[in-house]
Write an enzyme that holds these catalytic residues in place. Sequence first.
Site, mmCIF file in Angstrom:
data_model
loop_
_atom_site.group_PDB
_atom_site.id
_atom_site.type_symbol
_atom_site.label_atom_id
_atom_site.label_comp_id
_atom_site.label_asym_id
_atom_site.label_seq_id
_atom_site.Cartn_x
_atom_site.Cartn_y
_atom_site.Cartn_z
ATOM 1 N N GLY A 1 -36.438 14.774 25.209
ATOM 2 C CA GLY A 1 -35.390 13.787 24.983
ATOM 3 C C GLY A 1 -34.451 14.189 23.862
ATOM 4 N N TYR B 1 -22.972 28.671 26.286
ATOM 5 C CA TYR B 1 -23.601 28.298 25.026
ATOM 6 C C TYR B 1 -23.013 29.128 23.881
ATOM 7 C CZ TYR B 1 -27.204 26.172 28.017
ATOM 8 O OH TYR B 1 -27.870 25.434 28.969
ATOM 9 N N HIS C 1 -24.273 26.617 36.828
ATOM 10 C CA HIS C 1 -24.552 25.652 35.760
ATOM 11 C C HIS C 1 -24.325 24.208 36.189
ATOM 12 C CE1 HIS C 1 -24.578 25.623 31.073
ATOM 13 N NE2 HIS C 1 -25.282 24.622 31.550
#
Length: 330
Positions: free
Chosen positions: A206, A57, A125
């Site tokens: 979402g 990230y 991951h």
Amino acid sequence: MITRTTLGSPGLTVSAMGLGCMGMSESYGAADWDGGLATIDRALELGITFLDTADAYGTGHNEVLVGRAIHGRRDQVQLATKFGIDRSAGDRARRIRGARDYVLRACDASLLRLGVEVIDLYYAHRPPQDVEIEETVGAMAELVEAGKVRHLGLSEVDGELLRRAHAVHPIAAVQSEYSLWTRDVEAVTPVMAELGVGLVPYSPLGRGFLTGTLDRSTLGEKDFRRTNPRFAGEAGEANEKIAQTVREVADRLGATPAQVALAWVYAQAERLGVAVATIPGTRSPARLEQNAAALELTLDAEALAALDPLSDQVMGERYTPAHTAEVARG
């Protein structure tokens, strides 16, 4: 106080609602250092102590941010991070790695960026492309033995891989996308229930679509949702009906759409037979507070009857084909 739940056996006890920190560094617009720090501060004040990050990230930015935020209060936090998505050659040449030496180096690098001595929950991951899962989990088990990691997790795995991994070392949690409009992981939850593995749903809102607050026309160049199949074009228009249904349920219950979407995820725990700890992401302390209130919301039969069929109405895949090929972000 935030409800707590235990992932795995022997288990890791965490706040039943955590905080996904990825968006503070990438994917949903420009990195937001100050907003991220303020949001994590407020999370800890509320008792949201399960923080989720990854070395991918922001190419390390997010781990540095989270490490700064928890400095001096490490004992208040259940810290989760991930390894395996190697972006060192650029996003278009990303690889999913799990070889032993890579895993050991990745952990040491994450510990340094985070400024901590031990990671509470360390995930692969994605399933590795370069070695078998047994080698990857074996290396992760070495990290547990060395005292650098307390519990192990996997992200986006199928039932067979989970069984193979669990045979090497107990897996505490599987992190997968799970929400009203993404229910793929329900194919894996029977194995999770059998093995006592917890579920950590990411993107339970979402990616913001289900909150009813997202204006798709304003998504910026750095926001990957701009070209996401579920947000763009005719599919995006069609999916607005799903968001509208969530809003109608929320209006009847006197709640926000985000609270309804989160409450639906929690309502599935008993049916699936697994412990659930969501990690909705936000950069807003105010929205964090609203999300936390979802733990107190009970959906009645009428609400569940309206919400349960929504996943069958979704238009568009989770990612573009190119994005999938380049390794979908978690």
